[in-house]
Design a protein around this motif. Structure first.
Motif, short mmCIF file in Angstrom:
data_model
loop_
_atom_site.label_atom_id
_atom_site.label_comp_id
_atom_site.label_asym_id
_atom_site.label_seq_id
_atom_site.Cartn_x
_atom_site.Cartn_y
_atom_site.Cartn_z
N UNK A 1 43.11 49.10 42.92
CA UNK A 1 43.96 47.94 43.20
C UNK A 1 45.36 48.33 43.62
N UNK A 2 45.98 49.24 42.89
CA UNK A 2 47.36 49.63 43.20
C UNK A 2 47.45 50.34 44.55
N UNK A 3 46.53 51.25 44.81
CA UNK A 3 46.55 51.97 46.08
C UNK A 3 46.31 51.04 47.26
N UNK A 4 45.43 50.05 47.04
CA UNK A 4 45.13 49.10 48.11
C UNK A 4 46.34 48.25 48.45
N UNK A 5 47.07 47.82 47.45
CA UNK A 5 48.25 46.99 47.69
C UNK A 5 49.35 47.74 48.43
N UNK A 6 49.35 49.06 48.32
CA UNK A 6 50.37 49.85 49.00
C UNK A 6 50.15 49.92 50.50
N UNK A 7 48.93 49.73 50.95
CA UNK A 7 48.66 49.86 52.39
C UNK A 7 48.44 48.51 53.07
#
Length: 428
Positions: free
Chosen positions: A100-106
């Protein structure tokens, strides 16, 4: 005299086989009845849900049409099964690999851009030299009546990983709006992208619009009609200066000057910013011709295309990019402004495409070649790529994450896309 002859043998065989044939027919009668009822039921359900808006209530009775509708529906259902590996690949990438966190960064999700319409922005890593990234606005297809930006998440990420900012807008569709309402959303998505280019680390001088199927028609019609209107407006105002929104890259004389001032009070509408290029995949460019193709497949009633265009010959012509450029043949022969504003174009089509014939792309490519003189053609970049093993959906599905598929087609596509977008500035 032989104990049998051909007539005797035929009569004997008939008398022996006739009871068997009757028995087989009687035994198969329930199956035949079930098959016929099922075929008609499927066709009628499709018509009930897909063919009734802006039309008198109608159901198919001709057996040939019923069979064609069922074949089309079977192809759709079969296509859903072929998407299962991509769904699994998406879930693995989204929730296991990225989290979730990595996805929100991109990805920036659900950004309002026009009324209730929203878009997503996919952010590539920032370049160490501070250089801005090219922007791709992706317009998905769906027969002008379906589709969602969520479906194209991994496609957008594939392009993002190449170093491009990717904008994927949702837009209103038929029957909520007809074609002019769809055009309005596409225009606003492009204008939003230009206005917020610096906010998303994108280069406002390098905006590319990519469209697939109906999305290719929308991209071509919106961008090319706007350019033609800009040229006509500029001619009508008798301004010597360059037309609105001409970039310094396309007009070297502006490199050391500020953009000229024009009185916009009487301007018919706000024109689009400069679009550097169009990437048009498996597109429809002649609506009337495609309607004939849909009729041959028996799907013209359930397809939303004709109704979205107004169900008139005039509507088909008005909304065909091919007729748009043919209608303005004189501008292509004489206007320097048209050359300044005209985008680079990549037409791409699969040779196994039975949904939209590749003659649509070939006709668009050939017509552009005829309208521009040989001398003026040297100043343009119009390309066409045909893929032998690709059907209708594969120009986009090949770009989606799929752990179970060969990457040969994907690599060819990416090569063509990169060569088109990353053209050295000296070649522009």
């Amino acid at each position: 005299m032989p104990w049998f002859n051909s007539n005797t043998l035929f009569v004997s065989a008939s008398l022996f086989c006739l009871p068997l044939l009757v028995l087989c027919f009687v035994l198969s009668l329930p199956f035949l009845t079930f098959a016929i009822v099922s075929l008609y039921s499927i066709a009628w359900i499709a018509y009930y849900f897909m063919a009734q808006t802006d039309a008198e209530f109608n159901l198919p009775y001709n057996p040939t049409r019923v069979i064609k509708i069922n074949i089309a529906i079977f192809e759709i259902i079969f296509g859903w099964f072929t998407y299962m590996p991509m769904i699994v690949s998406y879930l693995y990438w989204r929730y296991w690999k990225m989290g979730t966190d990595g996805f929100k960064q991109i990805v920036s999700f659900d950004i309002p851009y026009h009324g209730s319409s929203k878009l997503d922005v996919y952010h590539p890593p920032k370049k160490s030299n501070g250089e801005l990234s090219p922007i791709i606005v992706f317009i998905y297809g769906g027969s002008w009546s379906s589709g969602s930006k969520l479906i194209y998440t991994t496609l957008a990420n594939t392009l993002r990983e190449l170093g491009y900012v990717v904008v994927v807008p949702d837009y209103r569709k038929y029957p909520q709006v007809k074609i002019d309402g769809i055009y309005e959303d596409i225009r606003e998505a492009i204008k939003w992208t230009h206005k917020h280019a610096s906010d998303i680390n994108g280069d406002p001088e390098l905006i590319f619009v990519m469209g697939h199927s109906a999305g290719a028609q929308l991209a071509a019609q919106v961008v090319l009609s706007d350019i033609i209107e800009q040229v006509k407006y500029n001619d009508s105002t008798h301004y010597i200066q360059s037309p609105p929104f001409v970039s310094k890259k396309h007009d070297p004389s502006m490199k050391n000057t500020k953009n000229h001032m024009i009185d916009h009070k009487n301007k018919p509408r706000d024109f689009l910013p400069l679009v550097e290029g169009l990437l048009l995949f498996s597109g429809v460019y002649d609506i009337a011709s495609h309607y004939i193709h849909e009729t041959s497949r028996g799907v013209e009633k359930v397809s939303a295309m004709a109704r979205a265009m107004g169900s008139t010959t005039e509507g088909y012509i008005k909304n065909s990019p091919l007729h748009l450029i043919e209608k303005n043949e004189k501008l292509f022969a004489t206007s320097d402004d048209l050359l300044d504003l005209w985008p680079r174009i990549l037409l791409l089509h699969g040779q196994k495409d039975t949904t939209v014939g590749m003659d649509q792309s070939a006709s668009m490519f050939n017509t552009l070649g005829k309208l521009f003189s040989l001398e003026r053609r040297q100043e343009l970049d119009v390309r066409m790529r045909l893929y032998k093993r690709m059907a209708h959906g594969e120009p986009v599905t090949s770009l989606m994450s799929n752990m179970f598929a060969k990457k040969s087609e994907k690599n060819l596509l990416l090569k063509d896309i990169q060569e088109f977008i990353d053209l050295p500035q000296d070649d522009l």
